[in-house]
Design a protein around this motif. Sequence first.
Motif, PDB file in Angstrom:
ATOM      1  N   VAL A   1       0.559  -1.156   0.150  1.00 39.00           N
ATOM      2  CA  VAL A   1       0.049   0.009   0.191  1.00 39.00           C
ATOM      3  C   VAL A   1       0.722   1.081  -0.018  1.00 39.00           C
ATOM      4  CG1 VAL A   1      -1.952  -1.260   0.899  1.00 39.00           C
ATOM      5  CG2 VAL A   1      -0.412   0.150   2.198  1.00 39.00           C
ATOM      6  N   SER A   2       2.310   1.118  -0.513  1.00 34.14           N
ATOM      7  CA  SER A   2       3.060   2.097  -0.239  1.00 34.14           C
ATOM      8  C   SER A   2       2.988   2.799  -2.402  1.00 34.14           C
ATOM      9  CB  SER A   2       4.902   1.565  -0.684  1.00 34.14           C
ATOM     10  OG  SER A   2       5.211   1.049  -1.452  1.00 34.14           O
ATOM     11  N   GLY A   3       2.349   2.618  -2.904  1.00 32.30           N
ATOM     12  CA  GLY A   3       2.404   2.618  -4.673  1.00 32.30           C
ATOM     13  C   GLY A   3       3.591   2.595  -5.380  1.00 32.30           C
ATOM     14  N   SER A   4       3.512   1.366  -5.001  1.00 31.86           N
ATOM     15  CA  SER A   4       5.580   0.019  -5.025  1.00 31.86           C
ATOM     16  C   SER A   4       4.907  -1.128  -6.013  1.00 31.86           C
ATOM     17  CB  SER A   4       6.286  -0.399  -4.331  1.00 31.86           C
ATOM     18  OG  SER A   4       6.803   1.554  -3.805  1.00 31.86           O
ATOM     19  N   THR A   5       3.692  -1.028  -6.404  1.00 27.33           N
ATOM     20  CA  THR A   5       3.219  -2.415  -6.639  1.00 27.33           C
ATOM     21  C   THR A   5       4.105  -2.839  -8.310  1.00 27.33           C
ATOM     22  OG1 THR A   5       1.549  -2.519  -5.484  1.00 27.33           O
ATOM     23  CG2 THR A   5       1.755  -3.660  -8.360  1.00 27.33           C
ATOM     24  N   GLU A   6       4.247  -1.620  -9.240  1.00 25.05           N
ATOM     25  CA  GLU A   6       4.985  -2.074 -10.486  1.00 25.05           C
ATOM     26  C   GLU A   6       5.975  -1.928 -10.643  1.00 25.05           C
ATOM     27  OE1 GLU A   6       3.585   1.069 -13.837  1.00 25.05           O
ATOM     28  OE2 GLU A   6       1.880   1.278 -12.704  1.00 25.05           O
ATOM     29  N   GLU A   7       7.239  -0.867  -9.446  1.00 27.49           N
ATOM     30  CA  GLU A   7       8.534  -1.642  -8.967  1.00 27.49           C
ATOM     31  C   GLU A   7       8.213  -3.193  -8.565  1.00 27.49           C
ATOM     32  OE1 GLU A   7       7.797   1.536  -9.730  1.00 27.49           O
ATOM     33  OE2 GLU A   7       6.950   1.600  -7.880  1.00 27.49           O
ATOM     34  N   LEU A   8       7.466  -3.542  -7.881  1.00 31.14           N
ATOM     35  CA  LEU A   8       7.594  -5.125  -6.830  1.00 31.14           C
ATOM     36  C   LEU A   8       7.525  -5.327  -8.766  1.00 31.14           C
ATOM     37  CD1 LEU A   8       5.344  -4.772  -3.955  1.00 31.14           C
ATOM     38  CD2 LEU A   8       7.472  -5.314  -4.315  1.00 31.14           C
ATOM     39  N   LEU A   9       6.994  -5.616  -9.345  1.00 30.58           N
ATOM     40  CA  LEU A   9       6.244  -6.287 -10.592  1.00 30.58           C
ATOM     41  C   LEU A   9       7.822  -6.569 -11.508  1.00 30.58           C
ATOM     42  CD1 LEU A   9       3.009  -5.411 -11.719  1.00 30.58           C
ATOM     43  CD2 LEU A   9       3.730  -8.089 -10.931  1.00 30.58           C
ATOM     44  N   ALA A  10       8.668  -5.038 -11.497  1.00 32.51           N
ATOM     45  CA  ALA A  10       9.536  -4.823 -11.834  1.00 32.51           C
ATOM     46  C   ALA A  10      10.900  -6.090 -11.623  1.00 32.51           C
ATOM     47  CB  ALA A  10      10.093  -3.691 -12.556  1.00 32.51           C
ATOM     48  N   LEU A  11      11.440  -6.105 -10.499  1.00 32.47           N
ATOM     49  CA  LEU A  11      11.335  -6.830  -9.796  1.00 32.47           C
ATOM     50  C   LEU A  11      10.989  -8.325 -10.220  1.00 32.47           C
ATOM     51  CD1 LEU A  11      12.470  -4.765  -6.652  1.00 32.47           C
ATOM     52  CD2 LEU A  11      13.544  -5.078  -8.482  1.00 32.47           C
ATOM     53  N   GLY A  12       9.792  -8.872 -10.344  1.00 32.64           N
ATOM     54  CA  GLY A  12       9.906 -10.227 -10.527  1.00 32.64           C
ATOM     55  C   GLY A  12       9.272 -10.761  -9.449  1.00 32.64           C
ATOM     56  N   ILE A  13       8.040  -9.694  -8.720  1.00 34.08           N
ATOM     57  CA  ILE A  13       7.629  -9.692  -7.396  1.00 34.08           C
ATOM     58  C   ILE A  13       6.109  -9.656  -7.458  1.00 34.08           C
ATOM     59  CG2 ILE A  13       7.271  -9.224  -4.958  1.00 34.08           C
ATOM     60  CD1 ILE A  13      10.192  -8.760  -5.197  1.00 34.08           C
ATOM     61  N   ARG A  14       5.694 -10.436  -7.239  1.00 31.10           N
ATOM     62  CA  ARG A  14       3.511 -10.360  -7.505  1.00 31.10           C
ATOM     63  C   ARG A  14       3.025 -10.149  -5.545  1.00 31.10           C
ATOM     64  NH1 ARG A  14       1.122 -12.130 -12.407  1.00 31.10           N
ATOM     65  NH2 ARG A  14      -0.770 -12.172 -11.562  1.00 31.10           N
ATOM     66  N   PRO A  15       2.464  -9.043  -5.604  1.00 26.51           N
ATOM     67  CA  PRO A  15       2.116  -8.651  -4.360  1.00 26.51           C
ATOM     68  C   PRO A  15       0.822  -9.429  -4.270  1.00 26.51           C
ATOM     69  CG  PRO A  15       1.492  -6.422  -5.746  1.00 26.51           C
ATOM     70  CD  PRO A  15       2.599  -7.537  -6.692  1.00 26.51           C
ATOM     71  N   VAL A  16       0.494  -9.756  -3.398  1.00 24.52           N
ATOM     72  CA  VAL A  16      -1.190 -10.096  -2.525  1.00 24.52           C
ATOM     73  C   VAL A  16      -2.267  -9.339  -2.639  1.00 24.52           C
ATOM     74  CG1 VAL A  16      -0.774 -12.081  -1.784  1.00 24.52           C
ATOM     75  CG2 VAL A  16      -0.727 -10.321  -0.882  1.00 24.52           C
TER      76      VAL A  16
END
Length: 325
Positions: A68-83
């Motif tokens: 909930v930090s606004g970093s979901t696209e950065e997580l995806l760029a790192l290969g991580i899928r948030p729930v």
Amino acid sequence: MAKRKQGWIAGLLGLALLVGGCSQAADNSAGGQAPADKPAAQTAETRTVKDAAGEVTIPANPQRIADVSGSTEELLALGIRPVLTANSQYESPMDLTPILQKELGKDVTVAGWFQNEVSVEAIAAANPDLILVGPAQEKIYEQLNKIAPTVRVPYGFNAFRERFDFVANTLGKKQQMDEWLKAYDDHAKQLHDQIVATTKEESFAVIEATQKGIRLYAKTGLADMIFSDLKLPKAAGIPEPDPWGGKETDLEGLSTLNPDHIVLLADSEHNVLEDTAIWNNMKAKKNGKVYRVTTKQSYNEAFFALGKKAMIEQVAADILQKNQK
């Protein structure tokens, strides 16, 4: 005879011990108990990181991240899928942005928009093992920290590279971030070379026009893409920005600005700028060198990894198409 029998029994016992030792070694090499000399960092289940307020103990390899930090696209760029995510549309807080609709589909919970307080109940129901929060979630931090270890990301949406760097280092993904940014910056350099081959030293401005006012942007979001990523010349007369990257102005203030090219942020043509004499007499408007992007798209894409990658292509293609020789 008795001595011979005793020797035979001792031999069998020795063989059993040898076979047992080999079997244990095979178990260890196949993923059983780690050898005693294996580094502790590779077997630890948690590690300690620093966030905006101090040290936090987090899972070494989190599997269910609620962002909930606004970093979901950065997580995806790192290969991580948030729930769970709060990268929703700023005017429709329970709807994913178009890019995340494509990337995540319905396999993610939406907790609201990360710039406002989000749903604690939705986060708890997602059963996360790690939560990332931004500055806007400070009031509910204690509640969230009772659900799962919670890391306070110190950067808001208008600090893309700083936020990306913090999240990547927190999760031990700095190499992946470096590789992603290098590919992005290398491609931006290619686009820069293609654009300036036709526009030369001609100047650019990023202007937002709404029904209520006008803003000139020098930093963050789309302005970052134009002036920092594509490295296109900034028009003279653009004022120093406020913390959001722009500065409010009016038609009189705009009358001293006359860039060769304008990237215009506007959701419609019904705003305080268009159809005015000042606008119609601007060089970029008269020469057909205006490149339109909706304010909605800018907020949804220009501040995040995947959105920046898509939007830089879109804007560069528009510039190149309208400047064909």
